[in-house]
Write an enzyme that holds these catalytic residues in place. Sequence first.
Site, PDB file in Angstrom:
ATOM      1  N   CYS A  65       1.144  -1.304  -0.272  1.00 56.11           N
ATOM      2  CA  CYS A  65       0.331  -0.142   0.063  1.00 56.11           C
ATOM      3  C   CYS A  65       0.806   1.272  -0.427  1.00 56.11           C
ATOM      4  CB  CYS A  65      -1.074   0.344   1.026  1.00 56.11           C
ATOM      5  SG  CYS A  65      -2.682  -1.350   0.729  1.00 56.11           S
ATOM      6  N   ARG A 102       4.252  -0.910  -5.092  1.00 54.93           N
ATOM      7  CA  ARG A 102       3.555  -0.980  -3.276  1.00 54.93           C
ATOM      8  C   ARG A 102       2.515  -1.688  -3.392  1.00 54.93           C
ATOM      9  NH1 ARG A 102       6.870   1.774   0.853  1.00 54.93           N
ATOM     10  NH2 ARG A 102       5.075   0.944   1.976  1.00 54.93           N
ATOM     11  N   TRP A 121      -2.382  -2.767  -1.962  1.00 54.14           N
ATOM     12  CA  TRP A 121      -2.382  -4.058  -1.541  1.00 54.14           C
ATOM     13  C   TRP A 121      -3.661  -5.037  -1.182  1.00 54.14           C
ATOM     14  CZ3 TRP A 121      -0.677  -8.457   0.735  1.00 54.14           C
ATOM     15  CH2 TRP A 121       0.035  -9.000   0.009  1.00 54.14           C
ATOM     16  N   ASN A 178      -2.357   2.476   5.625  1.00 58.09           N
ATOM     17  CA  ASN A 178      -0.964   1.677   4.987  1.00 58.09           C
ATOM     18  C   ASN A 178      -0.570   0.248   6.266  1.00 58.09           C
ATOM     19  OD1 ASN A 178       0.771   0.032   4.465  1.00 58.09           O
ATOM     20  ND2 ASN A 178       2.163   1.496   4.090  1.00 58.09           N
ATOM     21  N   GLY A 179      -0.887  -0.776   6.196  1.00 55.17           N
ATOM     22  CA  GLY A 179      -0.465  -1.034   7.594  1.00 55.17           C
ATOM     23  C   GLY A 179      -1.861  -2.374   7.926  1.00 55.17           C
ATOM     24  N   GLU A 192      17.419 -17.777  -6.356  1.00 58.95           N
ATOM     25  CA  GLU A 192      16.919 -16.517  -6.739  1.00 58.95           C
ATOM     26  C   GLU A 192      16.619 -16.907  -8.678  1.00 58.95           C
ATOM     27  OE1 GLU A 192      16.705 -14.009  -5.872  1.00 58.95           O
ATOM     28  OE2 GLU A 192      16.815 -12.074  -7.060  1.00 58.95           O
ATOM     29  N   LYS A 249      13.524 -15.613  -9.527  1.00 64.09           N
ATOM     30  CA  LYS A 249      12.617 -14.284 -10.461  1.00 64.09           C
ATOM     31  C   LYS A 249      11.705 -14.869 -11.110  1.00 64.09           C
ATOM     32  CE  LYS A 249      13.522 -11.759  -8.395  1.00 64.09           C
ATOM     33  NZ  LYS A 249      14.163 -11.096  -7.634  1.00 64.09           N
ATOM     34  N   GLU A 283       8.304 -15.715 -10.107  1.00 64.48           N
ATOM     35  CA  GLU A 283       7.552 -13.749  -9.834  1.00 64.48           C
ATOM     36  C   GLU A 283       7.232 -13.232 -11.017  1.00 64.48           C
ATOM     37  OE1 GLU A 283       8.942 -11.469  -6.653  1.00 64.48           O
ATOM     38  OE2 GLU A 283      11.661 -11.291  -7.632  1.00 64.48           O
ATOM     39  N   HIS A 300      17.497 -36.638  -6.047  1.00 65.34           N
ATOM     40  CA  HIS A 300      16.513 -37.211  -4.413  1.00 65.34           C
ATOM     41  C   HIS A 300      15.287 -36.923  -4.717  1.00 65.34           C
ATOM     42  CE1 HIS A 300      20.867 -38.687  -2.175  1.00 65.34           C
ATOM     43  NE2 HIS A 300      21.026 -37.547  -2.185  1.00 65.34           N
ATOM     44  N   LYS A 318       5.889  -3.950  -3.325  1.00 69.02           N
ATOM     45  CA  LYS A 318       7.595  -4.446  -3.457  1.00 69.02           C
ATOM     46  C   LYS A 318       7.806  -4.373  -1.844  1.00 69.02           C
ATOM     47  CE  LYS A 318      11.787  -3.037  -4.592  1.00 69.02           C
ATOM     48  NZ  LYS A 318      11.844  -3.874  -5.573  1.00 69.02           N
TER      49      LYS A 318
HETATM   50  O1  M6R Z   1      12.908  -5.129   0.986  1.00 65.09           O
HETATM   51  P1  M6R Z   1      12.865  -6.461   1.603  1.00 65.09           P
HETATM   52  O2  M6R Z   1      14.440  -6.914   0.298  1.00 65.09           O
HETATM   53  O3  M6R Z   1      12.997  -7.211   2.927  1.00 65.09           O
HETATM   54  O4  M6R Z   1      11.970  -7.563   0.719  1.00 65.09           O
HETATM   55  C1  M6R Z   1      12.028  -9.093   1.103  1.00 65.09           C
HETATM   56  C2  M6R Z   1      11.067  -9.495  -0.315  1.00 65.09           C
HETATM   57  O5  M6R Z   1       9.784  -9.152   0.342  1.00 65.09           O
HETATM   58  C3  M6R Z   1      11.606  -9.475  -1.655  1.00 65.09           C
HETATM   59  O6  M6R Z   1      13.113  -9.766  -1.399  1.00 65.09           O
HETATM   60  C4  M6R Z   1      10.541 -10.049  -2.631  1.00 65.09           C
HETATM   61  O7  M6R Z   1      10.461 -11.680  -2.607  1.00 65.09           O
HETATM   62  C5  M6R Z   1      11.095  -9.822  -3.736  1.00 65.09           C
HETATM   63  N1  M6R Z   1       9.622 -10.076  -4.392  1.00 65.09           N
HETATM   64  C6  M6R Z   1      12.105 -10.856  -4.858  1.00 65.09           C
HETATM   65  O8  M6R Z   1      12.127 -10.102  -5.872  1.00 65.09           O
END
Ligand code: M6R
Length: 614
Positions: free
Chosen positions: A2, A27, A74, A100-101, A487, A491, A494, A510, A609
Amino acid sequence: MCGIVAYIGKKEAYPILIKGLQRLEYRGYDSAGVALLSNGELNLYKKQGKVANLVDFASDKNTTGQIGIAHTRWATHGEPNDKNAHPHSSSNGNLAIIHNGIIENYDVLKEELISRGYVFKSDTDTEVLVHLIDDIQKKEGVWFGEALRIALLSVTGAYAIVVISKDKPDTIVAARKSSPLVIGIGKENDFYLASDATPIVEYTDQVVYMNDEEIAVIDLKDGMKLWNIQDEEKTPYVQHLELQLEALEKGGYEHFMLKEIHEQPRSINDCFRGRLNATEGWVELGGIKDYEQQLINANRVVMVACGTSWHACLVGEYLFEDLARINVEVEYASEFRYRNPIINEGDIVIAVSQSGETADTMAALELAKSKGAIILGICNVVGSSISRITHAGSYTHAGPEIGVASTKAFTAQVTVLTLMALSIAHKKGTMNETKFRTMLAELELIPDKVKKVLENNAHIERIAAEYKDATNALYLGRGSSFPVALEGALKLKEISYIHAEGYPAAEMKHGPIALIDEAMPVFVVATKGTSYEKVVSNIQEVKARKGKIIAIVTEGDEQVKLMADHIIEIPDTDEHLVPLLATVPFQLLSYHMAVMRGCNVDQPRNLAKSVTVE
Ligand code: M6R
């Protein structure tokens, strides 16, 4: 998670608010809304979907007014639709609120308000706040700012809130706890409020980062005053904003993600600035200098993080253990906080977070702090909550990362962890001078080597075209390339919504090997180093089952080339630094596959984000 933005001053608020929402859209983008005070009227418009939908919807409405609040959502409580979009208003239409929260005790409060005749128009937790303020105003005969303060005394949870009222059309009231809120002090007796500084930067460089449980009252006549919820006046700490406007624009790239991938040579260099000098043979992280001795003596370091930042910690674990001989445990912040973690004297907890606002990471840190640990932070966003609650820390200096999928922040986090590990190893004597100097020289070459990797973009795009229709993918790596595999898989899933899993290459036999057939792309980090021959064997196992191999190899490699369906070469470097190079082709592969599949790479579905809810 948010985004909120508000304006009070002499300018028309609507264009400022819309531009601000567009900056904050990373956000959350489930719905957007705005409320404006104009000639004694409170005009409120909200719409499901992106800010563009709101702009369309409001195009024929009255959007005048010099005081306004706006929100991009969000969804947490209540599905993403028009009625659950913020702002929310009181039954008499006097008050409007953005939030927001999460209000954790909203159900108890809601029940009580319903029993007293309040009718709820939405399914959100936020709506209880506006009715609660209204109720307190009526019961206690106080103005809405005081009613907000009293209301917050009975609220549990996290909030960044801004409220306006028809009763006091020259005043805006804001409050924060555990969700970020920045106030920009304009040059024309005007004020800008936002979840981060990105909507503010083009108007002013004077900002106040609100602290937990503070309430800001901003009045066109008296300016800004700060109080805490116990009603004690506080002195605002005005800071100079370092952000550059260009950093918030795409700079000719089609997407922020692509721009941010290409920024990595620069962002890694920025991370070195003032910290690394290979010629003179030193590395120094000024931000954590006061805790250097504790790090050198530490029996154990616990790293806490989420998502991509957690992967950076896994790379950090290899570096700290191998170079500095410090025992490291990497924890998902969300798991750590709900266990009863053992924290011993001398333990150091390091939180890694791009946003510096991730709720789980914050909570894990607070828990560790309460148990007496030294808590350090590695954050990207300057002034963020994590950077303010830690004893000390180092910024990654990657610059604003707008794409929801983290790219340059990851390599910057790994860079800081590498600098930290090298600095401790050298001072602790676990690395000799020659090796130390060789590593520093290698590290200094990394930005140029990342540039070379980026030159492979067209080749990587062609590979992406071959696998864009895959439904599953495996990512394999060993040692510190295992987190690179994790990672890479994150990527891909997502932003392209292709199911992908990362594994240590040797673990494949395994279980995951059962998935391999001619339709399965297997992305492997097979660079020269300790496990090279082992990874080659793993590649053979995949080929024997007709899987497709896309291998990241060291420049000049001949062996894997003969087996793989595709290779992507990266320059040779010290084994410890491979993650900084090998991550980049995976970022580009995911980016191109997602674009070819027609996905919104900068704002993937269901994501935000900065995850400020647990
Ligand atoms: O702001 P942060 O690094 O604490 O965020 C952690 C995760 O939410 C963030 O890395 C998320 O997994 C991303 N979408 C990855 O691309």
